[in-house]
Design a protein around this motif. Structure first.
Motif, short mmCIF file in Angstrom:
data_model
loop_
_atom_site.label_atom_id
_atom_site.label_comp_id
_atom_site.label_asym_id
_atom_site.label_seq_id
_atom_site.Cartn_x
_atom_site.Cartn_y
_atom_site.Cartn_z
N UNK A 1 0.83 -1.20 0.00
CA UNK A 1 0.00 0.00 0.00
C UNK A 1 0.86 1.25 0.00
N UNK A 2 1.93 1.25 0.80
CA UNK A 2 2.83 2.40 0.82
C UNK A 2 3.52 2.59 -0.52
N UNK A 3 3.85 1.49 -1.20
CA UNK A 3 4.48 1.58 -2.53
C UNK A 3 3.54 2.25 -3.52
N UNK A 4 2.28 1.82 -3.55
CA UNK A 4 1.31 2.41 -4.47
C UNK A 4 1.08 3.89 -4.17
N UNK B 1 -4.14 16.53 -9.05
CA UNK B 1 -5.17 16.26 -8.05
C UNK B 1 -5.80 14.88 -8.26
N UNK B 2 -6.03 14.51 -9.53
CA UNK B 2 -6.59 13.18 -9.81
C UNK B 2 -5.64 12.07 -9.36
N UNK B 3 -4.33 12.28 -9.56
CA UNK B 3 -3.36 11.28 -9.11
C UNK B 3 -3.34 11.18 -7.59
N UNK B 4 -3.45 12.33 -6.92
CA UNK B 4 -3.47 12.30 -5.45
C UNK B 4 -4.74 11.65 -4.92
N UNK B 5 -5.86 11.81 -5.64
CA UNK B 5 -7.10 11.16 -5.20
C UNK B 5 -6.99 9.64 -5.24
N UNK B 6 -6.11 9.13 -6.11
CA UNK B 6 -5.92 7.68 -6.15
C UNK B 6 -5.29 7.16 -4.87
N UNK B 7 -4.62 8.03 -4.12
CA UNK B 7 -4.02 7.57 -2.87
C UNK B 7 -5.06 7.35 -1.77
N UNK B 8 -6.28 7.90 -1.94
CA UNK B 8 -7.30 7.73 -0.90
C UNK B 8 -7.67 6.27 -0.71
N UNK B 9 -8.07 5.53 -1.78
CA UNK B 9 -8.35 4.10 -1.56
C UNK B 9 -7.11 3.30 -1.18
N UNK B 10 -5.93 3.74 -1.63
CA UNK B 10 -4.71 3.03 -1.27
C UNK B 10 -4.45 3.15 0.23
N UNK B 11 -4.59 4.36 0.77
CA UNK B 11 -4.39 4.54 2.21
C UNK B 11 -5.46 3.82 3.02
N UNK B 12 -6.69 3.79 2.48
CA UNK B 12 -7.73 3.01 3.17
C UNK B 12 -7.39 1.52 3.16
N UNK B 13 -6.82 1.04 2.04
CA UNK B 13 -6.38 -0.35 2.00
C UNK B 13 -5.29 -0.61 3.03
N UNK B 14 -4.39 0.35 3.21
CA UNK B 14 -3.34 0.20 4.22
C UNK B 14 -3.95 0.10 5.62
N UNK C 1 9.66 0.57 4.19
CA UNK C 1 10.06 -0.40 3.17
C UNK C 1 9.28 -0.18 1.88
N UNK C 2 7.96 0.08 2.01
CA UNK C 2 7.14 0.31 0.82
C UNK C 2 7.52 1.59 0.08
#
Length: 506
Positions: free
Chosen positions: A27-30, A75-88, A130-131
């Motif tokens: 998740x941190x890598x993504x 901004x669209x790229x940063x919005x992709x981090x929202x589900x990634x951080x939720x997955x983390x 590490x990620x």
């Protein structure tokens, strides 16, 4: 306790702990890749040329070539981090009961509560670090591999620029620090004792519908965007610099938080309705679970609902663009930018699909972890005669009862947000326009164009954007399909988690 000992205890554990660390690192890598991509877009220099042309012609993609579009792309790229951080966040709960027993054993061996907390926080920080390091390496490697200009010497991606070293360090170090800080905050209500892990301050009061106030305030902020700008324009005044981003970012965040938090109220209400009108053990088991822990839906569906809100908003913006294209076609003002913006919305839809897929991964982790954590209770139910099928149906009720209305609310909120910021109907025409009756070559040449031009009156046309029911239905169906797939995957683990031997689980 020495730092080396802390580090060794933080990375120790079973295969479940290893899986948790690996998923957190992934998740941190993504998230790092998305952040570095957004930083690279913002780092593109804008040339100052004569005639007002400040396009970066070294790129083939207009999203990178035009300076006005780079902010939205980042901004669209940063919005992709929202589900990634939720997955983390979901992955951090994987194997929580076994980790709780390990922390209790450390307390029994003489560790202080502060040392146990530092071990848990360090585990998250090390996995995230590490990620981020893997993400940085993947970004630098991909930057070299994808640096392939086309026949005209243009690049498809900003591989010719590199974010400043300070930005790279902030992302690589800042994300693990943020993850460790969030873990420390979440552990404030947890006390590790030699006899187990005790969670203090359990919420007993039922959630109220006050989350609707956040949704209404977000919709009001978007609806007031154009009227406020028009008010300043009519008085020949410049609006404050922070007013537009404050309305859009603040309103969007308020609406999104309202949708996520409102899922708790929907879960509690669905549980009460199932308890009153439900028939059979599956509905009654699900109703008790929903009313006992209504906030589980808010935690589990947060990333999925965020993707649904963005997807519904994109559907509303596409409908507005199609209305503009129809007006341009009526007035003869169709140009390449119309097709470009529609293709850009295709990229937004693709990003929403990716976000839903990532959110579905978080749902799988959350549901499987919930089944494993409650395996002793499920095994007790099976031992007393409750069929496994009834337990499986109760798990499906627990997932779908709050998910169906929450997805509906998210679709409505996302659509109305887009309508609020896009304005009302699109109008055009009502004026004389030039029409060239010759071919494209003659009309493009100023010397011959004047011989073939005539003036034609174009009547006024008003186009109301259609409600994109089809696209909204696809977004909602995709979200519910992700929930159903998650339930199916979770039921695979149900049989092994309801064995009679699980009654001996400590």
């Amino acid at each position: 306790m020495r730092p080396a000992t802390l580090l060794r205890l933080a990375v120790a554990g079973t295969r479940t702990d290893t899986a948790r660390v690996a998923l957190t690192a992934l998740s941190a890598t993504l998230a790092t890749l998305a952040g570095l991509a957004a930083a690279a877009v913002l780092t593109i220099p804008t040339p100052v040329c004569c005639g007002g042309r400040n396009l970066s012609e070294q790129y083939s993609n207009a999203l990178l070539r035009e300076p006005g579009l780079r902010g939205g792309t980042a901004l669209a790229l940063l919005l992709l981090t929202v589900p990634v951080l939720a997955l983390a966040g979901q992955c951090a709960r994987l194997g929580a009961p076994a980790r709780d027993r390990r922390l209790a054993a450390l307390r029994l061996a003489g560790a202080t509560p502060g040392q146990v907390t530092r071990i848990a926080v360090l585990e998250t920080g090390v996995a995230s670090l590490l990620g981020t390091l893997v993400g940085l390496g993947a970004y630098l490697s991909g930057r070299e591999l994808l640096d392939r200009p086309d026949a005209r010497g243009r690049l498809a991606l900003p591989t010719d620029v590199l974010p400043p070293v300070g930005v790279l360090a902030a992302l690589v170090v800042g994300l693990p620090l943020l993850a460790a800080l969030v873990s420390a905050v979440l552990l404030r209500g947890v006390s590790a004792t030699p006899f187990g892990v005790v969670r203090r301050g359990v919420r007993e009061r039922a959630p109220g519908p006050w989350a609707g106030l956040l949704i209404v305030s977000g919709l009001a902020a978007f609806a007031s965007f154009n009227p406020l700008l028009n008010w300043y324009q009519d008085r020949h005044r410049t609006p404050p610099v922070l007013l537009p981003p404050l309305l859009l970012l603040g309103g969007g965040l308020a609406a999104l938080v309202g949708v996520v938090i409102g899922t708790g109220w929907l879960s509690y209400t669905a549980g009460r309705l199932l308890h009153r009108y439900g028939r059979g053990p599956a509905a009654l088991l699900a109703s008790r679970r929903l009313t006992t822990d209504p906030w589980a839906g808010s935690r589990t569906f947060a990333a999925l609902l965020a993707a649904v809100v963005v997807g519904a908003g994109a559907a509303g913006m596409r409908a507005m663009m199609l209305a503009q294209v129809e007006v341009h076609r009526h007035t003869g003002a169709v140009n390449d930018s119309d097709g470009f913006y529609l293709r850009t919305m295709d990229l937004v839809d693709l990003a929403v699909g990716v976000a839903m897929a990532i959110a579905a991964g978080g749902l799988v982790v959350a549901l499987v972890e919930g089944i494993v954590a409650r395996r002793r209770a499920y095994a007790a139910l099976v031992a007393t005669g409750v069929p496994r099928g009834a337990i499986g149906r109760s798990i499906a009720w627990q997932a779908l009862a709050p998910a169906v209305p929450a997805v509906g609310v998210a679709l409505a909120v996302g659509y109305f947000l887009s309508r609020g910021v896009a304005g009302g109907p699109v109008r055009g025409g009502g004026a004389m326009v030039q029409v060239c009756d010759a071919g494209e070559q003659l009309c493009a040449d100023p010397a011959t164009r004047a011989q073939h031009v005539r003036f034609e009156w174009v009547p006024e046309l008003t186009v109301f954007p259609d409600v994109p029911l089809g696209q909204l239905a696809w977004v909602g169906a995709g979200a519910l399909a992700a929930v159903l797939v998650t339930v199916g995957v979770g039921l695979v683990f149900l049989r092994s988690s309801t064995a009679v031997e699980e009654l001996r689980t400590t």
